[in-house]
Design an enzyme around this catalytic site. Structure first.
Site, PDB file in Angstrom:
ATOM      1  N   GLU A  42     -15.558  -4.488 -61.267  1.00  0.00           N
ATOM      2  CA  GLU A  42     -16.864  -4.927 -60.715  1.00  0.00           C
ATOM      3  C   GLU A  42     -17.881  -5.676 -61.521  1.00  0.00           C
ATOM      4  O   GLU A  42     -18.399  -5.184 -62.589  1.00  0.00           O
ATOM      5  CB  GLU A  42     -17.567  -3.908 -59.755  1.00  0.00           C
ATOM      6  CG  GLU A  42     -17.715  -4.549 -58.470  1.00  0.00           C
ATOM      7  CD  GLU A  42     -16.717  -4.921 -57.709  1.00  0.00           C
ATOM      8  OE1 GLU A  42     -16.417  -6.025 -57.629  1.00  0.00           O
ATOM      9  OE2 GLU A  42     -15.995  -3.893 -57.183  1.00  0.00           O
ATOM     10  N   HIS A  43     -18.055  -6.864 -61.505  1.00  0.00           N
ATOM     11  CA  HIS A  43     -19.136  -7.856 -62.490  1.00  0.00           C
ATOM     12  C   HIS A  43     -18.734  -7.832 -63.444  1.00  0.00           C
ATOM     13  O   HIS A  43     -19.195  -7.993 -64.812  1.00  0.00           O
ATOM     14  CB  HIS A  43     -20.365  -6.876 -62.569  1.00  0.00           C
ATOM     15  CG  HIS A  43     -21.294  -7.113 -61.109  1.00  0.00           C
ATOM     16  ND1 HIS A  43     -22.057  -7.921 -60.867  1.00  0.00           N
ATOM     17  CD2 HIS A  43     -21.521  -6.084 -60.302  1.00  0.00           C
ATOM     18  CE1 HIS A  43     -22.603  -7.817 -59.721  1.00  0.00           C
ATOM     19  NE2 HIS A  43     -22.425  -6.741 -59.253  1.00  0.00           N
ATOM     20  N   ASP A  82     -15.948 -10.076 -64.076  1.00  0.00           N
ATOM     21  CA  ASP A  82     -15.235 -11.524 -64.053  1.00  0.00           C
ATOM     22  C   ASP A  82     -16.119 -12.656 -64.778  1.00  0.00           C
ATOM     23  O   ASP A  82     -15.549 -13.462 -65.575  1.00  0.00           O
ATOM     24  CB  ASP A  82     -14.577 -12.164 -62.799  1.00  0.00           C
ATOM     25  CG  ASP A  82     -15.633 -12.350 -61.526  1.00  0.00           C
ATOM     26  OD1 ASP A  82     -16.744 -11.978 -61.723  1.00  0.00           O
ATOM     27  OD2 ASP A  82     -15.191 -12.991 -60.740  1.00  0.00           O
ATOM     28  N   GLY A 104     -18.586 -13.314 -44.831  1.00  0.00           N
ATOM     29  CA  GLY A 104     -19.671 -12.874 -45.673  1.00  0.00           C
ATOM     30  C   GLY A 104     -19.720 -11.111 -45.545  1.00  0.00           C
ATOM     31  O   GLY A 104     -20.712 -10.597 -45.704  1.00  0.00           O
ATOM     32  N   GLY A 145     -17.951  -9.787 -48.021  1.00  0.00           N
ATOM     33  CA  GLY A 145     -17.380  -9.296 -49.292  1.00  0.00           C
ATOM     34  C   GLY A 145     -15.900  -9.333 -49.315  1.00  0.00           C
ATOM     35  O   GLY A 145     -15.459  -8.757 -50.357  1.00  0.00           O
ATOM     36  N   SER A 155     -14.482 -17.142 -47.905  1.00  0.00           N
ATOM     37  CA  SER A 155     -14.607 -18.587 -48.597  1.00  0.00           C
ATOM     38  C   SER A 155     -13.224 -18.881 -49.149  1.00  0.00           C
ATOM     39  O   SER A 155     -13.054 -19.961 -48.959  1.00  0.00           O
ATOM     40  CB  SER A 155     -15.916 -18.752 -49.273  1.00  0.00           C
ATOM     41  OG  SER A 155     -16.037 -17.792 -50.336  1.00  0.00           O
ATOM     42  N   GLU A 196     -16.182 -24.218 -55.076  1.00  0.00           N
ATOM     43  CA  GLU A 196     -17.328 -23.236 -54.943  1.00  0.00           C
ATOM     44  C   GLU A 196     -18.439 -23.752 -55.829  1.00  0.00           C
ATOM     45  O   GLU A 196     -19.605 -23.656 -55.553  1.00  0.00           O
ATOM     46  CB  GLU A 196     -16.789 -21.887 -54.873  1.00  0.00           C
ATOM     47  CG  GLU A 196     -16.200 -21.064 -53.979  1.00  0.00           C
ATOM     48  CD  GLU A 196     -16.452 -20.212 -53.045  1.00  0.00           C
ATOM     49  OE1 GLU A 196     -17.794 -20.304 -52.867  1.00  0.00           O
ATOM     50  OE2 GLU A 196     -15.663 -19.666 -52.574  1.00  0.00           O
ATOM     51  N   ASP A 242     -11.980 -14.233 -56.894  1.00  0.00           N
ATOM     52  CA  ASP A 242     -11.671 -14.564 -55.512  1.00  0.00           C
ATOM     53  C   ASP A 242     -10.670 -15.432 -55.188  1.00  0.00           C
ATOM     54  O   ASP A 242      -9.922 -15.203 -54.383  1.00  0.00           O
ATOM     55  CB  ASP A 242     -12.989 -14.699 -54.768  1.00  0.00           C
ATOM     56  CG  ASP A 242     -13.918 -13.538 -54.658  1.00  0.00           C
ATOM     57  OD1 ASP A 242     -13.579 -12.478 -55.158  1.00  0.00           O
ATOM     58  OD2 ASP A 242     -15.150 -13.838 -54.381  1.00  0.00           O
ATOM     59  N   TYR A 282     -27.428 -10.840 -58.118  1.00  0.00           N
ATOM     60  CA  TYR A 282     -26.418 -11.387 -58.653  1.00  0.00           C
ATOM     61  C   TYR A 282     -26.687 -12.258 -59.964  1.00  0.00           C
ATOM     62  O   TYR A 282     -26.234 -12.135 -61.072  1.00  0.00           O
ATOM     63  CB  TYR A 282     -25.511 -12.040 -57.818  1.00  0.00           C
ATOM     64  CG  TYR A 282     -24.167 -12.539 -58.283  1.00  0.00           C
ATOM     65  CD1 TYR A 282     -22.887 -11.706 -58.479  1.00  0.00           C
ATOM     66  CD2 TYR A 282     -24.307 -13.967 -58.747  1.00  0.00           C
ATOM     67  CE1 TYR A 282     -21.855 -12.472 -58.956  1.00  0.00           C
ATOM     68  CE2 TYR A 282     -23.033 -14.430 -59.147  1.00  0.00           C
ATOM     69  CZ  TYR A 282     -21.700 -13.696 -59.352  1.00  0.00           C
ATOM     70  OH  TYR A 282     -20.693 -14.291 -59.994  1.00  0.00           O
TER      71      TYR A 282
HETATM   72  P1  ADP Z   1     -17.449 -14.261 -48.347  1.00  0.00           P
HETATM   73  O1  ADP Z   1     -16.652 -15.315 -48.940  1.00  0.00           O
HETATM   74  O2  ADP Z   1     -17.721 -13.113 -49.309  1.00  0.00           O
HETATM   75  O3  ADP Z   1     -16.770 -13.718 -46.765  1.00  0.00           O
HETATM   76  P2  ADP Z   1     -19.249 -16.401 -48.508  1.00  0.00           P
HETATM   77  O4  ADP Z   1     -20.570 -16.456 -48.145  1.00  0.00           O
HETATM   78  O5  ADP Z   1     -18.650 -16.770 -49.773  1.00  0.00           O
HETATM   79  O6  ADP Z   1     -18.895 -14.960 -48.062  1.00  0.00           O
HETATM   80  O7  ADP Z   1     -18.389 -17.581 -47.592  1.00  0.00           O
HETATM   81  C1  ADP Z   1     -18.639 -17.367 -46.085  1.00  0.00           C
HETATM   82  C2  ADP Z   1     -18.742 -18.914 -45.812  1.00  0.00           C
HETATM   83  O8  ADP Z   1     -17.287 -19.425 -45.771  1.00  0.00           O
HETATM   84  C3  ADP Z   1     -18.965 -18.899 -44.056  1.00  0.00           C
HETATM   85  O9  ADP Z   1     -20.439 -18.937 -43.931  1.00  0.00           O
HETATM   86  C4  ADP Z   1     -18.471 -20.264 -43.837  1.00  0.00           C
HETATM   87  O10 ADP Z   1     -19.334 -21.285 -44.400  1.00  0.00           O
HETATM   88  C5  ADP Z   1     -17.124 -20.358 -44.708  1.00  0.00           C
HETATM   89  N1  ADP Z   1     -16.045 -19.680 -43.817  1.00  0.00           N
HETATM   90  C6  ADP Z   1     -15.045 -18.653 -44.193  1.00  0.00           C
HETATM   91  N2  ADP Z   1     -14.293 -18.695 -43.231  1.00  0.00           N
HETATM   92  C7  ADP Z   1     -14.276 -19.385 -42.296  1.00  0.00           C
HETATM   93  C8  ADP Z   1     -13.936 -19.838 -41.119  1.00  0.00           C
HETATM   94  N3  ADP Z   1     -12.700 -18.977 -40.517  1.00  0.00           N
HETATM   95  N4  ADP Z   1     -14.371 -20.973 -40.261  1.00  0.00           N
HETATM   96  C9  ADP Z   1     -15.313 -21.710 -40.794  1.00  0.00           C
HETATM   97  N5  ADP Z   1     -15.956 -21.525 -41.955  1.00  0.00           N
HETATM   98  C10 ADP Z   1     -15.420 -20.285 -42.564  1.00  0.00           C
HETATM   99 MG    MG Z   2     -17.051 -15.946 -50.668  1.00  0.00          MG
END
Ligand code: ADP
Ligand code: MG
Length: 366
Positions: A15-16, A18, A103, A105, A109, A143, A155, A205
């Protein structure tokens, strides 16, 4: 119609590390994101996600512009693909559906980006130009440069390459990657969400990243990968908190290497010990845990079926990962959640293993 998917992931250990050119060890989780793409004439892209109430949106290829919404991930995907030499992309309809919680973790995304990039690759026959590692690099570029999130390569690599039955051992410096099969006859991975949103993760972070940069400057090195366990005495001469930050990174890298050895030899007890050490290092040296997460890890670690547990992800909330005896992870995780919720008043819940509505373990999602 092209249909593709990509898994969410959980980081087992590392963790931390990468963004310090170190080692990480994620594994795939059952939850995944699916992209269904149908090419259409013209230069317009129409996108809908069944996970969000937002209306479908559209944009023109060549006019991608970040607007701080989930559309940025899709616009970023065409923006980056069209820059690949030889890649021709036209308009399309895209439907997104996902079982990866956003969101939490678990890297929703990266799963979204990899699923969409794969769909574009498949629709325009770009397999010869863009392999799975390139897909991960493109997802990271989106990203970093389009969405504006300072994420490492872990990721995207995990979304592109990780499976549920192996740990993905990644050297983020050389990008050397190895699939290390998990002894699934002996252990099972569980993930519990603490019910504590890690919304302040951005600030903490970025601060940790800058502390690592300061530690490098003080040591006269360009990344913490250049120091190892033999250099701990040198690291001890750093001022606080840089000393503890650097010590976490160096010892965590060492723990990843030892975890890979433990997995290879099927030594679940040793792996569990490494999880516990990693958590203590994140708590005391890196200071990214919070008291209720410590309680959650303590409750999990005290279960007889559990080999070890630790905070996973950036910290300041989020989820814990634990390894339990094969076949017992779901029941153990539910027991842990019940005790944790009772002790803290939080609303924690089990994310992995995933259970279908009829109670059987669901392994094909969505
Ligand atoms: P994590 O990657 O940890 O889940 P992030 O903040 O990096 O959190 O990414 C979450 C964001 O990715 C959401 O707020 C949205 O914008 C986008 N996202 C992820 N999955 C979807 C989905 N199935 N449909 C639409 N947007 C998504
Ligand atoms: Mg993410």
């Amino acid at each position: 119609m092209i249909s593709t998917s990509a898994h969410g992931r959980v980081n087992l250990i590392g963790e931390h590390t990468d963004y310090n050119n170190g080692f990480v060890l994620p594994t795939g989780i059952p939850q995944m994101t699916r992209a269904d793409l149908e090419p259409r004439a013209g230069q317009t892209v129409f996108v809908a996600s069944t996970n969000l109430a937002d209306k479908p949106f559209s944009f023109e290829l060549g006019s991608e512009r970040a607007v701080r919404s989930w559309s940025d991930y899709v616009q970023g995907a065409t923006w980056v693909m069209r820059q690949e030499p030889g890649a021709k992309v036209c308009g399309f309809d895209l439907a997104i559906s996902s079982t990866v919680p956003m969101g939490s973790g678990l890297s929703s995304s990266a799963a979204l980006l990899v699923a969409v990039l794969r769909a574009i690759r498949g629709a325009w026959g770009l397999e010869g130009l863009v392999d799975d590692i390139r897909i991960a690099r493109l997802a990271q570029k989106i990203e970093n440069e389009f969405v504006g999130a300072r994420v490492g390569i872990m990721d995207p690599l995990a979304a592109s390459l990780a499976t549920e039955t192996a740990a993905l051992f990644v050297d983020t410096q050389s990008l050397q990657i190895e699939q290390v099969p998990l002894p699934t006859d002996q252990l099972e991975v569980a993930v519990i969400n603490s019910g504590i949103s890690h919304s302040n993760v951005g600030g903490g972070y970025n601060q940790r990243r800058s502390e690592c940069e300061q530690a490098c400057e003080a040591l006269g090195i360009s990344s913490l990968r250049e120091v190892g366990m033999d250099d701990l005495a040198r690291i001890d001469s750093l001022p606080e908190p840089l000393r503890r930050r650097a010590r976490h990174v160096v010892t965590e890298n060492d723990r990843v290497l030892r975890a890979v050895t433990a997995i290879r030899s099927g030594d679940c007890q040793e792996l569990g010990r490494l999880f516990r050490e990693s958590h203590l290092s994140m708590k005391n040296d890196y200071e990214v845990s919070v008291p209720d997460i410590d309680t959650l890890v303590e409750i999990a670690s005290a279960q007889p079926e559990v080999f070890g547990a630790r905070l996973t992800g950036g910290g300041f909330g989020g989820s814990i990962v634990m390894i339990a005896r094969a076949g017992s992870a779901r029941a153990a995780a539910e027991k842990v959640v019940q005790r944790y919720n009772g002790a803290t008043g939080r609303v924690g819940f089990v994310l992995v293993p995933k259970v279908a509505v009829d109670g059987t373990r669901e392994i094909t999602a969505p």
